[in-house]
Design an enzyme around this catalytic site. Sequence first.
Site, PDB file in Angstrom:
ATOM      1  N   ARG A   1      -0.533 -12.435   2.643  1.00  0.00           N
ATOM      2  CA  ARG A   1      -1.344 -11.557   3.497  1.00  0.00           C
ATOM      3  C   ARG A   1      -1.165 -10.175   2.892  1.00  0.00           C
ATOM      4  NH1 ARG A   1       0.072  -7.484   7.361  1.00  0.00           N
ATOM      5  NH2 ARG A   1      -1.562  -7.134   8.905  1.00  0.00           N
TER       6      ARG A   1
ATOM      7  N   ASN B   1      -3.095 -10.923  16.940  1.00  0.00           N
ATOM      8  CA  ASN B   1      -2.091 -10.801  15.887  1.00  0.00           C
ATOM      9  C   ASN B   1      -0.946  -9.925  16.389  1.00  0.00           C
ATOM     10  OD1 ASN B   1      -2.873  -8.113  15.568  1.00  0.00           O
ATOM     11  ND2 ASN B   1      -3.244  -8.273  13.394  1.00  0.00           N
TER      12      ASN B   1
ATOM     13  N   GLU C   1      -5.804  -7.825   4.885  1.00  0.00           N
ATOM     14  CA  GLU C   1      -5.992  -7.237   6.211  1.00  0.00           C
ATOM     15  C   GLU C   1      -6.964  -6.069   6.111  1.00  0.00           C
ATOM     16  OE1 GLU C   1      -4.045  -4.707   9.811  1.00  0.00           O
ATOM     17  OE2 GLU C   1      -3.613  -4.305   7.711  1.00  0.00           O
TER      18      GLU C   1
ATOM     19  N   ARG D   1      -8.391   5.598   1.697  1.00  0.00           N
ATOM     20  CA  ARG D   1      -7.706   4.909   0.608  1.00  0.00           C
ATOM     21  C   ARG D   1      -6.746   5.781  -0.196  1.00  0.00           C
ATOM     22  NH1 ARG D   1     -13.187   1.656  -0.793  1.00  0.00           N
ATOM     23  NH2 ARG D   1     -12.803  -0.171   0.517  1.00  0.00           N
TER      24      ARG D   1
ATOM     25  N   ASP E   1       1.880   6.972   0.347  1.00  0.00           N
ATOM     26  CA  ASP E   1       0.802   6.147  -0.198  1.00  0.00           C
ATOM     27  C   ASP E   1       0.941   5.952  -1.708  1.00  0.00           C
ATOM     28  OD1 ASP E   1      -1.585   4.861   0.869  1.00  0.00           O
ATOM     29  OD2 ASP E   1      -2.659   6.085  -0.612  1.00  0.00           O
TER      30      ASP E   1
ATOM     31  N   ASN F   1       0.815  -1.211   0.000  1.00  0.00           N
ATOM     32  CA  ASN F   1       0.000   0.000   0.000  1.00  0.00           C
ATOM     33  C   ASN F   1       0.849   1.262   0.000  1.00  0.00           C
ATOM     34  OD1 ASN F   1      -2.410   1.763   0.711  1.00  0.00           O
ATOM     35  ND2 ASN F   1      -1.218   1.989   2.603  1.00  0.00           N
TER      36      ASN F   1
ATOM     37  N   ASP G   1      -1.155  -6.586   3.443  1.00  0.00           N
ATOM     38  CA  ASP G   1      -1.144  -5.616   4.529  1.00  0.00           C
ATOM     39  C   ASP G   1      -1.947  -4.369   4.146  1.00  0.00           C
ATOM     40  OD1 ASP G   1       0.201  -4.587   7.086  1.00  0.00           O
ATOM     41  OD2 ASP G   1       0.813  -3.044   5.653  1.00  0.00           O
TER      42      ASP G   1
ATOM     43  N   HIS H   1      -6.771   0.133   2.984  1.00  0.00           N
ATOM     44  CA  HIS H   1      -6.288   1.427   2.517  1.00  0.00           C
ATOM     45  C   HIS H   1      -6.020   1.442   1.019  1.00  0.00           C
ATOM     46  CE1 HIS H   1      -6.210   2.586   6.686  1.00  0.00           C
ATOM     47  NE2 HIS H   1      -5.721   1.381   6.928  1.00  0.00           N
TER      48      HIS H   1
HETATM   49  C1  AAO Z   1       5.036   3.894  12.767  1.00  0.00           C
HETATM   50  C2  AAO Z   1       4.756   4.799  13.955  1.00  0.00           C
HETATM   51  C3  AAO Z   1       3.886   5.951  13.521  1.00  0.00           C
HETATM   52  C4  AAO Z   1       4.542   6.723  12.369  1.00  0.00           C
HETATM   53  C5  AAO Z   1       4.794   5.734  11.233  1.00  0.00           C
HETATM   54  C6  AAO Z   1       5.522   6.363  10.055  1.00  0.00           C
HETATM   55  O1  AAO Z   1       4.118   4.050  14.987  1.00  0.00           O
HETATM   56  O2  AAO Z   1       3.712   6.838  14.636  1.00  0.00           O
HETATM   57  O3  AAO Z   1       3.682   7.748  11.921  1.00  0.00           O
HETATM   58  O4  AAO Z   1       5.606   4.653  11.722  1.00  0.00           O
HETATM   59  O5  AAO Z   1       6.720   6.905  10.465  1.00  0.00           O
HETATM   60  C7  AAO Z   1       2.930  -0.859  11.862  1.00  0.00           C
HETATM   61  C8  AAO Z   1       2.723  -0.215  13.218  1.00  0.00           C
HETATM   62  C9  AAO Z   1       2.656   1.315  13.103  1.00  0.00           C
HETATM   63  C10 AAO Z   1       3.880   1.830  12.360  1.00  0.00           C
HETATM   64  C11 AAO Z   1       3.842   1.201  10.971  1.00  0.00           C
HETATM   65  C12 AAO Z   1       4.989   1.677  10.079  1.00  0.00           C
HETATM   66  O6  AAO Z   1       1.530  -0.692  13.801  1.00  0.00           O
HETATM   67  O7  AAO Z   1       2.651   1.842  14.434  1.00  0.00           O
HETATM   68  O8  AAO Z   1       3.830   3.257  12.297  1.00  0.00           O
HETATM   69  O9  AAO Z   1       3.976  -0.236  11.127  1.00  0.00           O
HETATM   70  O10 AAO Z   1       6.215   1.420  10.652  1.00  0.00           O
HETATM   71  C13 AAO Z   1      -4.806   0.667  10.939  1.00  0.00           C
HETATM   72  C14 AAO Z   1      -4.765   0.004   9.565  1.00  0.00           C
HETATM   73  C15 AAO Z   1      -4.117  -1.356   9.575  1.00  0.00           C
HETATM   74  C16 AAO Z   1      -2.799  -1.355  10.339  1.00  0.00           C
HETATM   75  C17 AAO Z   1      -3.071  -0.827  11.727  1.00  0.00           C
HETATM   76  C18 AAO Z   1      -1.791  -0.768  12.578  1.00  0.00           C
HETATM   77  O11 AAO Z   1      -6.081  -0.081   9.035  1.00  0.00           O
HETATM   78  O12 AAO Z   1      -3.873  -1.704   8.233  1.00  0.00           O
HETATM   79  O13 AAO Z   1      -3.581   0.516  11.625  1.00  0.00           O
HETATM   80  N1  AAO Z   1      -2.158  -2.689  10.356  1.00  0.00           N
HETATM   81  C19 AAO Z   1      -1.104  -3.050   9.385  1.00  0.00           C
HETATM   82  C20 AAO Z   1       0.009  -3.870  10.016  1.00  0.00           C
HETATM   83  C21 AAO Z   1       0.800  -3.011  10.971  1.00  0.00           C
HETATM   84  C22 AAO Z   1       1.488  -1.890  10.208  1.00  0.00           C
HETATM   85  C23 AAO Z   1       0.717  -1.399   9.059  1.00  0.00           C
HETATM   86  C24 AAO Z   1      -0.504  -1.911   8.683  1.00  0.00           C
HETATM   87  C25 AAO Z   1       1.380  -0.413   8.175  1.00  0.00           C
HETATM   88  O14 AAO Z   1      -0.532  -5.003  10.615  1.00  0.00           O
HETATM   89  O15 AAO Z   1       1.732  -3.750  11.717  1.00  0.00           O
HETATM   90  O16 AAO Z   1       1.738  -0.770  11.101  1.00  0.00           O
HETATM   91  O17 AAO Z   1       2.095  -1.191   7.209  1.00  0.00           O
HETATM   92  C26 AAO Z   1      -9.161   1.886  13.610  1.00  0.00           C
HETATM   93  C27 AAO Z   1      -9.303   1.443  12.175  1.00  0.00           C
HETATM   94  C28 AAO Z   1      -8.219   0.506  11.757  1.00  0.00           C
HETATM   95  C29 AAO Z   1      -6.859   1.075  12.107  1.00  0.00           C
HETATM   96  C30 AAO Z   1      -6.830   1.334  13.624  1.00  0.00           C
HETATM   97  C31 AAO Z   1      -5.487   1.859  14.115  1.00  0.00           C
HETATM   98  O18 AAO Z   1      -9.478   0.825  14.479  1.00  0.00           O
HETATM   99  O19 AAO Z   1     -10.548   0.801  12.011  1.00  0.00           O
HETATM  100  O20 AAO Z   1      -8.301   0.319  10.356  1.00  0.00           O
HETATM  101  O21 AAO Z   1      -5.844   0.130  11.758  1.00  0.00           O
HETATM  102  O22 AAO Z   1      -7.842   2.298  13.913  1.00  0.00           O
HETATM  103  O23 AAO Z   1      -5.280   3.131  13.632  1.00  0.00           O
HETATM  104  C32 AAO Z   1     -11.748   0.546  17.963  1.00  0.00           C
HETATM  105  C33 AAO Z   1     -12.458   0.535  16.615  1.00  0.00           C
HETATM  106  C34 AAO Z   1     -11.467   0.153  15.522  1.00  0.00           C
HETATM  107  C35 AAO Z   1     -10.370   1.152  15.549  1.00  0.00           C
HETATM  108  C36 AAO Z   1      -9.705   1.037  16.902  1.00  0.00           C
HETATM  109  C37 AAO Z   1      -8.481   1.917  17.072  1.00  0.00           C
HETATM  110  O24 AAO Z   1     -11.351  -0.772  18.333  1.00  0.00           O
HETATM  111  O25 AAO Z   1     -13.513  -0.392  16.666  1.00  0.00           O
HETATM  112  O26 AAO Z   1     -12.079   0.131  14.253  1.00  0.00           O
HETATM  113  O27 AAO Z   1     -10.618   1.365  17.921  1.00  0.00           O
HETATM  114  O28 AAO Z   1      -8.852   3.275  16.997  1.00  0.00           O
END
Ligand code: AAO
Length: 458
Positions: free
Chosen positions: A218, A321, A256, A181, A190, A123, A220, A224
């Site tokens: 998978r 996970n 995902e 997206r 992006d 992505n 990722d 988005h």
């Molecule tokens: C890091 C730093 C950031 C910095 C960035 C760039 O932490 O501060 O800005 O670098 O310098 C992983 C880490 C991130 C990391 C990133 C890049 O988790 O911390 O950022 O690597 O190094 C969303 C996405 C989902 C994503 C998830 C983490 O939709 O795709 O965030 N997962 C995958 C991987 C993950 C990875 C990435 C993607 C990026 O598995 O390991 O990130 O490649 C809502 C939304 C979700 C959203 C969450 C979190 O969820 O629905 O879509 O996930 O927020 O933002 C309730 C709601 C629920 C909501 C949740 C949290 O439960 O029901 O819907 O609250 O608010």
Amino acid sequence: MQPITEHRMGICFLLLIVGFCWAQYNPNALSGRTSIVHLFEWRWADIALECERYLAPNGFGGVQISPPNENVIITDPWQPWWERYQPVSYKLCTRSGNETEFRDMVTRCNDVGVHVYVDAVINHMCGANAGAGNHATCRSYFNAKTEDFPAVPYSALDFNDAKCKSRSGNIENYQDVSQVRNCRLVSLLDLALEKDYVRSKVAEYLNYLIDIGVAGFRIDAAKHMWPEDVKAILEKLKDLNTKWFSAGTKPVIYQEVIDLGGEPITGSEYFGNGRVTEFKYGAKLGTVIRKWNGEKLSYLKNWGEGWGFVPSDRALVFVDNHDNQRGHGAGGASILTFWDARLYKMAVGFMLAHPYGFTRVMSSYRWPRSFVNGQDVNDWIGPPSYSDGTTKPVTINADTTCGNDWVCEHRWHEIRNMVVFRNVVDGQPFSNWWDNGSNQVAFGRGSKGFIVFNNDDW
Ligand code: AAO
């Protein structure tokens, strides 16, 4: 039963005519092998050994690996696990190993019938603030500010900046589909996946992995990406390597898509491409097994679609996970992990006994948790490593558990035994449910298996 079967066959026939049938949903594991394990942050050399010495003999179907492509090396904080989600190129060198080691792993795992599933980060590239230079795992030069990634190559023309309509350029509002997206997820650059050039570069990377012998991906951050962009990439993919897979087999796809309800983007929008991660599964199961909100095991009688989950044959399911075991991503506080070992075993045991979904077992490393105001300030800490940053090997103790702070939940005998149970009862119906109206339940899997859970205090 009969009408359902005929209905399904009808749909499959229809899909066959348009050239888009089951392969993307079929996990591509050997028959009778019904689960995969995520060996989070493991070295390729250790995975190769684990396939041979443990996963194959115990009936695991495959392993999900951490992203194999080149990523930014982040030093503040010190080499967090999440640096691997910040691509710099599609070259195959990371903390887990180089391309030679990657190829050796895929070959040796396939040779013992354990397949490899790649975490594909397509992505985006690295974060906007990742700087410039060659502080990346294969030493490739990049410049995040000018969006220059010559090792692919991508240039500023290949990113979505013009399409994003949020103020900051980042996703600010999950209720706005085009923001989710077209804008940057936590500032990650992006990619413009509507461009054929970008789609081709991504497909070239995935096809390279397919030729090496991987079984699927998978995807990722699929939420988005526009589903039709993902589809256009998938249509460029080759069939799997016939050294290990029968001719015409497509890679399995699990996307995902975090859909806990309450947002306009739903998992079902992605069914045309393959399976989706069902995040409600672990969140709800955790709530039930923790007995929060008055939930009881007896309520699991209609577990699965009855709980509002996606259809079983579209679901990839898991108790926790790599994100939500440490407070990233989504699921919330109810998620069970190895830190709550007794309840965790019950949750994983239930998942593996129940016929719903394709199951993924988590295998983690221990890190020094430290909570400040309910938040783990050490949620970034990478895998067990030496002071020079290299990842420590997974050592195996005399009692078959793992050393060097690798948790190896998949080797916990309760979990390992239930992986075997699931293989034995594969294809058998959910039957003979019994409960005491509280937290004691039991059910069968046809004539092949029966299981009892007691989460009451007596
Ligand atoms: C890091 C730093 C950031 C910095 C960035 C760039 O932490 O501060 O800005 O670098 O310098 C992983 C880490 C991130 C990391 C990133 C890049 O988790 O911390 O950022 O690597 O190094 C969303 C996405 C989902 C994503 C998830 C983490 O939709 O795709 O965030 N997962 C995958 C991987 C993950 C990875 C990435 C993607 C990026 O598995 O390991 O990130 O490649 C809502 C939304 C979700 C959203 C969450 C979190 O969820 O629905 O879509 O996930 O927020 O933002 C309730 C709601 C629920 C909501 C949740 C949290 O439960 O029901 O819907 O609250 O608010």
